[in-house]
Design a protein around this motif. Structure first.
Motif, PDB file in Angstrom:
ATOM      1  N   GLY A 234       0.795  -1.225   0.000  1.00 27.03           N
ATOM      2  CA  GLY A 234       0.000   0.000   0.000  1.00 27.03           C
ATOM      3  C   GLY A 234       0.825   1.270   0.000  1.00 27.03           C
ATOM      4  N   GLY A 237       0.801   3.856  -2.799  1.00 28.85           N
ATOM      5  CA  GLY A 237      -0.206   4.900  -2.918  1.00 28.85           C
ATOM      6  C   GLY A 237       0.352   6.313  -2.860  1.00 28.85           C
ATOM      7  N   TYR A 238       1.595   6.455  -2.426  1.00 26.12           N
ATOM      8  CA  TYR A 238       2.216   7.782  -2.399  1.00 26.12           C
ATOM      9  C   TYR A 238       2.637   8.250  -3.784  1.00 26.12           C
ATOM     10  N   ALA A 243      -3.263   5.041  -5.155  1.00 26.88           N
ATOM     11  CA  ALA A 243      -4.193   5.345  -4.063  1.00 26.88           C
ATOM     12  C   ALA A 243      -5.632   5.432  -4.567  1.00 26.88           C
ATOM     13  N   ASP A 247      -8.665   2.778  -3.359  1.00 28.11           N
ATOM     14  CA  ASP A 247      -9.412   3.599  -2.400  1.00 28.11           C
ATOM     15  C   ASP A 247     -10.203   2.712  -1.435  1.00 28.11           C
ATOM     16  N   ASP A 253       1.660   0.808   6.939  1.00 26.20           N
ATOM     17  CA  ASP A 253       2.556   1.929   6.658  1.00 26.20           C
ATOM     18  C   ASP A 253       3.678   1.919   7.692  1.00 26.20           C
ATOM     19  N   ARG A 274       2.349  14.899   2.922  1.00 21.53           N
ATOM     20  CA  ARG A 274       2.500  13.861   1.911  1.00 21.53           C
ATOM     21  C   ARG A 274       3.917  13.272   1.910  1.00 21.53           C
ATOM     22  N   GLN A 344      -5.156   3.871   6.043  1.00 22.40           N
ATOM     23  CA  GLN A 344      -6.157   3.583   5.017  1.00 22.40           C
ATOM     24  C   GLN A 344      -6.117   4.665   3.952  1.00 22.40           C
ATOM     25  N   TRP A 345      -6.245   4.248   2.685  1.00 28.69           N
ATOM     26  CA  TRP A 345      -6.338   5.212   1.588  1.00 28.69           C
ATOM     27  C   TRP A 345      -7.806   5.608   1.405  1.00 28.69           C
ATOM     28  N   GLY A 348      -7.659   9.454  -1.989  1.00 33.04           N
ATOM     29  CA  GLY A 348      -6.308   9.852  -2.331  1.00 33.04           C
ATOM     30  C   GLY A 348      -5.433  10.272  -1.173  1.00 33.04           C
ATOM     31  N   GLU A 349      -5.977  10.254   0.039  1.00 38.27           N
ATOM     32  CA  GLU A 349      -5.207  10.643   1.214  1.00 38.27           C
ATOM     33  C   GLU A 349      -5.052   9.465   2.161  1.00 38.27           C
ATOM     34  N   THR A 350      -3.926   9.426   2.869  1.00 38.61           N
ATOM     35  CA  THR A 350      -3.687   8.363   3.834  1.00 38.61           C
ATOM     36  C   THR A 350      -4.108   8.830   5.224  1.00 38.61           C
TER      37      THR A 350
END
Length: 354
Positions: A234, A237-238, A243, A247, A253, A274, A344-345, A348-350
């Motif tokens: 995961g 996703g960065y 990501a 979703d 992480d 980010r 969790q994504w 688009g954000e963690t």
């Protein structure tokens, strides 16, 4: 005249034919190491000039083990006192016997716990063993008792699966369906169609991550919207569209929003949220190397190996607050404590999961 030593940087994610002097090489952490080395030099703790030597290889899964071996031998023959890399678990397993054979202190930053030895040190960017335990316990907290698992047909995927099976059994959970997939697959509909008839409560993906978007798309097309979790795959996703494709997925992480060491470094560098993962990882790897060199009685390979063993109890920017960095006489794992973080994504954000 100050002493001079060479540090090798093995980048196992670079295609030699595609390297461009004007474009940063993916996975290069030299800047982080230079920053921490400069700090101990400024403090008068390291009276030596450090030269960085680079070697590039397109390693597994898209490249070859032979490319990694060739790059490692190239660095060893250049007279380096320390090698940093590889970063992919399968490639770290390739490099480990070389480190032992050639007696070069090496720090890999991958997920392969088996990539350790007298000369091979391991900075865990995830763990094929530990991650599966954290994932199983998170799924158990969600109340799911039946799992369907998709895993890469690779040493990474199969190692993860073994430890997931052991932890699921300990927690009273059942893997009701399991299927392997090519690490490079871009279509997983056939695989997913074999899993969903078992009516799982959650779906788990285990692997390097290149095939994870295909798994996510296939689940979406099938209309399955239950809990989904993956290992440190995961972290992809960065970058890019990963990501978005994944979703809603939980994943493992390496950074926590509550880590005070990370907060301090982020503020000092004026980094954006980010960048938290790269800052945490880069800071910790750089600090391990700088401290090892500062504690080395000499800069022979044996001297640097002993210097690495003397690095202890440094506060880590990775993991939950309280995670520590260091090695020991028989300890080759750098991170100690709760260094894995469930996130969790979402859009688009963690987001960190409590």
């Amino acid at each position: 005249m100050p002493a001079r030593l060479k540090v090798g940087i093995l980048n196992d994610m670079a295609d030699l034919s595609a390297l461009d002097d004007d474009v940063p090489v993916p996975g290069d952490i030299t800047g982080w190491i230079e920053r921490e080395v400069a700090a101990v030099q400024s403090a008068g703790r390291l009276n030596a000039e450090v030269e960085f030597i680079h070697a590039y290889a397109l390693g597994l899964p898209t490249g070859t083990a032979e490319a990694v071996e060739q790059a490692y031998r190239q660095l060893a023959e250049s007279g380096v006192s320390l090698i940093v890399g590889p970063a992919i678990g399968d490639n770290a397993l390739v490099a480990t016997p070389l480190a032992e054979q050639l007696r070069v202190p090496t720090i890999n930053w991958a997920g392969a716990e088996r990539a350790r030895g007298r000369w091979m040190f391991h900075h865990q960017v995830g763990s094929h063993e530990d991650e599966s335990i954290v994932m199983a316990r998170h799924i158990a907290r969600l109340g799911c008792t039946q799992l369907a698992v998709v895993h890469d047909l690779s040493p990474i995927g199969t190692r993860h699966l073994k430890f997931l099976e052991l932890e699921a059994k300990a927690l009273g959970m059942e893997i009701v369906a399991e299927a392997g997939i090519s690490p490079l697959a871009d279509d997983a509909e056939a695989v997913i169609s074999t899993l969903l008839p078992s009516r799982p409560g959650a779906v788990v993906y285990l692997g390097l991550g290149l095939s994870a978007p295909a798994v996510a798309r296939a689940l979406g097309k099938a209309g399955w919207d239950g809990p989904r979790i993956m290992n440190t795959a995961g972290l992809r996703g960065y970058h890019g569209t990963f990501a978005e494709a994944c979703d809603g997925w939980f994943y493992i992480d390496m950074h926590s929003d509550a880590n005070l060491t990370l907060r301090e470094v982020m503020e000092r560098l004026r980094a954006s949220p980010r960048q938290a993962l790269s800052v945490a990882r880069g800071h910790d790897i750089g600090r391990l190397i700088a401290e090892a060199l500062a504690r080395s009685s000499d800069f022979t390979r044996e001297g640097v190996r002993l210097g690495l063993e003397q690095v202890k109890w440094l506060p880590a920017a990775e993991g939950h607050e309280g995670t520590l960095l260091g090695f020991g006489v028989h300890d080759r794992g750098a991170l100690h404590g709760r260094y894995l973080v469930v996130r969790q994504w979402l859009s688009g954000e963690t987001r960190e999961v409590a």
